[in-house]
Design a protein around this motif. Sequence first.
Motif, PDB file in Angstrom:
ATOM      1  N   ALA A 187     -18.152  29.825   6.695  1.00 17.79           N
ATOM      2  CA  ALA A 187     -18.258  28.340   7.550  1.00 17.79           C
ATOM      3  C   ALA A 187     -17.861  28.475   8.897  1.00 17.79           C
ATOM      4  CB  ALA A 187     -17.925  27.287   6.478  1.00 17.79           C
ATOM      5  N   LEU A 188     -18.296  27.795   9.661  1.00 15.46           N
ATOM      6  CA  LEU A 188     -18.090  27.813  11.077  1.00 15.46           C
ATOM      7  C   LEU A 188     -17.199  26.476  11.095  1.00 15.46           C
ATOM      8  CD1 LEU A 188     -18.028  28.893  13.826  1.00 15.46           C
ATOM      9  CD2 LEU A 188     -20.150  27.440  14.281  1.00 15.46           C
ATOM     10  N   VAL A 189     -15.867  26.662  11.564  1.00 13.34           N
ATOM     11  CA  VAL A 189     -15.225  25.371  11.756  1.00 13.34           C
ATOM     12  C   VAL A 189     -14.882  25.543  13.640  1.00 13.34           C
ATOM     13  CG1 VAL A 189     -14.143  25.718   9.582  1.00 13.34           C
ATOM     14  CG2 VAL A 189     -13.158  26.989  11.750  1.00 13.34           C
ATOM     15  N   THR A 190     -14.757  24.225  13.867  1.00 13.92           N
ATOM     16  CA  THR A 190     -14.490  23.961  15.462  1.00 13.92           C
ATOM     17  C   THR A 190     -13.124  23.155  15.225  1.00 13.92           C
ATOM     18  OG1 THR A 190     -15.796  22.054  15.229  1.00 13.92           O
ATOM     19  CG2 THR A 190     -16.823  24.041  15.863  1.00 13.92           C
ATOM     20  N   PRO A 191     -12.559  22.858  16.423  1.00 14.11           N
ATOM     21  CA  PRO A 191     -11.207  22.186  16.573  1.00 14.11           C
ATOM     22  C   PRO A 191     -11.679  20.511  16.022  1.00 14.11           C
ATOM     23  CG  PRO A 191     -11.413  23.344  18.406  1.00 14.11           C
ATOM     24  CD  PRO A 191     -12.840  23.712  17.642  1.00 14.11           C
ATOM     25  N   GLY A 192     -10.874  20.205  15.086  1.00 17.74           N
ATOM     26  CA  GLY A 192     -11.125  18.939  14.391  1.00 17.74           C
ATOM     27  C   GLY A 192     -11.757  18.816  13.010  1.00 17.74           C
ATOM     28  N   THR A 193     -12.469  20.021  12.614  1.00 20.20           N
ATOM     29  CA  THR A 193     -12.878  20.228  11.527  1.00 20.20           C
ATOM     30  C   THR A 193     -12.107  19.993  10.514  1.00 20.20           C
ATOM     31  OG1 THR A 193     -14.703  21.539  12.388  1.00 20.20           O
ATOM     32  CG2 THR A 193     -14.589  21.471   9.857  1.00 20.20           C
ATOM     33  N   ALA A 194     -12.241  19.256   9.394  1.00 24.19           N
ATOM     34  CA  ALA A 194     -11.322  18.745   8.266  1.00 24.19           C
ATOM     35  C   ALA A 194     -11.343  20.053   7.336  1.00 24.19           C
ATOM     36  CB  ALA A 194     -11.501  17.614   7.774  1.00 24.19           C
ATOM     37  N   THR A 207       0.882  -1.212   0.188  1.00 21.47           N
ATOM     38  CA  THR A 207      -0.091   0.150  -0.083  1.00 21.47           C
ATOM     39  C   THR A 207       0.849   1.257  -0.125  1.00 21.47           C
ATOM     40  OG1 THR A 207      -1.718  -1.250   1.239  1.00 21.47           O
ATOM     41  CG2 THR A 207      -1.848   1.283   1.130  1.00 21.47           C
ATOM     42  N   VAL A 208       0.644   2.113  -0.871  1.00 25.04           N
ATOM     43  CA  VAL A 208       1.387   3.314  -0.930  1.00 25.04           C
ATOM     44  C   VAL A 208       1.048   4.456   0.360  1.00 25.04           C
ATOM     45  CG1 VAL A 208       1.740   5.349  -2.357  1.00 25.04           C
ATOM     46  CG2 VAL A 208       1.352   3.354  -3.484  1.00 25.04           C
ATOM     47  N   ASN A 209       1.993   4.949   0.695  1.00 26.29           N
ATOM     48  CA  ASN A 209       1.886   5.930   1.801  1.00 26.29           C
ATOM     49  C   ASN A 209       2.691   7.227   1.578  1.00 26.29           C
ATOM     50  OD1 ASN A 209       0.462   4.427   3.800  1.00 26.29           O
ATOM     51  ND2 ASN A 209       2.084   3.035   3.912  1.00 26.29           N
ATOM     52  N   ALA A 210       2.253   8.310   1.686  1.00 24.99           N
ATOM     53  CA  ALA A 210       2.934   9.637   1.399  1.00 24.99           C
ATOM     54  C   ALA A 210       3.936   9.505   2.485  1.00 24.99           C
ATOM     55  CB  ALA A 210       1.887  10.832   1.640  1.00 24.99           C
ATOM     56  N   ARG A 211       4.972  10.535   1.980  1.00 21.42           N
ATOM     57  CA  ARG A 211       6.562  10.582   2.996  1.00 21.42           C
ATOM     58  C   ARG A 211       6.002  11.566   3.869  1.00 21.42           C
ATOM     59  NH1 ARG A 211      11.225  13.718   0.560  1.00 21.42           N
ATOM     60  NH2 ARG A 211       9.887  15.069   0.463  1.00 21.42           N
ATOM     61  N   GLU A 212       4.900  12.509   3.936  1.00 19.79           N
ATOM     62  CA  GLU A 212       4.580  13.093   4.705  1.00 19.79           C
ATOM     63  C   GLU A 212       2.832  13.516   4.568  1.00 19.79           C
ATOM     64  OE1 GLU A 212       5.716  13.830   7.743  1.00 19.79           O
ATOM     65  OE2 GLU A 212       7.994  13.991   7.246  1.00 19.79           O
ATOM     66  N   SER A 213       1.831  13.229   5.610  1.00 21.45           N
ATOM     67  CA  SER A 213       0.611  13.198   5.278  1.00 21.45           C
ATOM     68  C   SER A 213      -0.103  13.842   6.550  1.00 21.45           C
ATOM     69  CB  SER A 213       0.107  11.911   5.182  1.00 21.45           C
ATOM     70  OG  SER A 213      -1.436  11.955   4.438  1.00 21.45           O
ATOM     71  N   VAL A 214      -1.146  14.740   6.274  1.00 18.12           N
ATOM     72  CA  VAL A 214      -1.865  15.155   7.612  1.00 18.12           C
ATOM     73  C   VAL A 214      -3.116  15.917   6.999  1.00 18.12           C
ATOM     74  CG1 VAL A 214      -0.974  17.651   7.034  1.00 18.12           C
ATOM     75  CG2 VAL A 214      -1.559  16.890   9.470  1.00 18.12           C
ATOM     76  N   THR A 215      -4.293  15.883   7.686  1.00 24.72           N
ATOM     77  CA  THR A 215      -5.475  16.538   7.682  1.00 24.72           C
ATOM     78  C   THR A 215      -5.363  17.841   8.223  1.00 24.72           C
ATOM     79  OG1 THR A 215      -6.612  14.400   7.302  1.00 24.72           O
ATOM     80  CG2 THR A 215      -7.929  16.381   7.888  1.00 24.72           C
ATOM     81  N   ILE A 216      -5.462  18.879   7.384  1.00 23.93           N
ATOM     82  CA  ILE A 216      -5.546  20.313   8.057  1.00 23.93           C
ATOM     83  C   ILE A 216      -6.851  20.616   8.774  1.00 23.93           C
ATOM     84  CG2 ILE A 216      -5.268  22.735   7.415  1.00 23.93           C
ATOM     85  CD1 ILE A 216      -2.791  21.094   6.791  1.00 23.93           C
ATOM     86  N   THR A 217      -6.498  20.969  10.004  1.00 18.15           N
ATOM     87  CA  THR A 217      -7.800  21.218  10.865  1.00 18.15           C
ATOM     88  C   THR A 217      -7.594  22.614  11.585  1.00 18.15           C
ATOM     89  OG1 THR A 217      -6.993  20.098  12.628  1.00 18.15           O
ATOM     90  CG2 THR A 217      -8.333  19.009  11.230  1.00 18.15           C
TER      91      THR A 217
END
Length: 351
Positions: A163-170, A43-53
């Motif tokens: 839009a209203l974002v909260t901690p953890g909103t992708a 399975t391919v994995n990125a060298r660095e990967s993150v979901t911006i929140t």
Amino acid sequence: MLSACGGSAQGPSRGPAAPGAVPVTTTVVESRQWNDTLAALGTVNARESVTITAKVSETVQRVHFESGDRVAAGDVLVTLSGNQQQATLRAAEAAAREAEQQYVRGNELVGQQLIARASIDTLRANRESARAQVAEMRANIGDRTIRAPFAGVLGLRQVSPGALVTPGTAIATLDDIASVYVDFPLPEVRLASIAPGQRVFGRSAAYPGADIEGEVQIVDSRIDPDTRAVTVRAKFANPQMRLRPGMLIQVRLEQQQRQALMIPEIAVIQVGRDTFVYRVLEDETVEQTPVTIGVRREGLAEIVNGLEPGTRIVVDGTGKLRPGMTIVEGTVQEAKSQPVDEGEAAGGAAP
């Protein structure tokens, strides 16, 4: 007459064929360089990967990117509203300036012995507290500016202005895929033959026929007790961004070269549990010779036991033969002692 597998050379003249001789194709078995391979699915994995929140609950004021954009480390992605925090910061800065002035005056008065020296400690504490308030408000405002933590490619945008974002909103995904990792399992019995730096070839169903070359980066320090497999991580350069995180990759791990007796697989005959080839004798008759087969790949089979280098065997036309029959050959293929690559292996398999 039948055509030999791969490249061929005209066989020697042996005089008129005996009546009833069976036309076949033969080859001379010789040792050659061979690379064993281990196959697996990875399975391919990125060298660095993150979901911006987001870190705070706030309204999106402005979005500075579009889906699929490439960004550098530190680029601003989203700005959140912070009017209240800006006002609070200005008040805190004013209080800090006042505390600084009070501290300076206090130092002058202490020098003139007009106030007690203990009073200067209170003024110093007030100044430090005001400075801390300013730093806290600046940090709160900084949390309302969301930046890219590293360079990479953004995924689909998940928010819009207002839009209203909260901690953890992708907000979006960010992947550094200039190079990628592929993790794949191998049986623990192969552990001794795996080492960092070995060549790995990957192939994806999205790009059939295109091999991507990488190398083993690391072998996991643990073995899965349930599957008795060890996870191997290979690194692949990905300049064209073809490999994406989550892709399934067919992996071939190349082992060290060794000498092996390789013959075309079509020369091997399997009858029940018996495996044999037709060996050509000096009088142009054939006999069945039991053999032990090792690896098979790309139309070739390894002879572990039963044949010696220089033995002449029948490759094509075995379906017509019986022990003791006389043969007449058309074109003779001689196996050459040279490294075998996948192209040669594939070519040798086609009659």
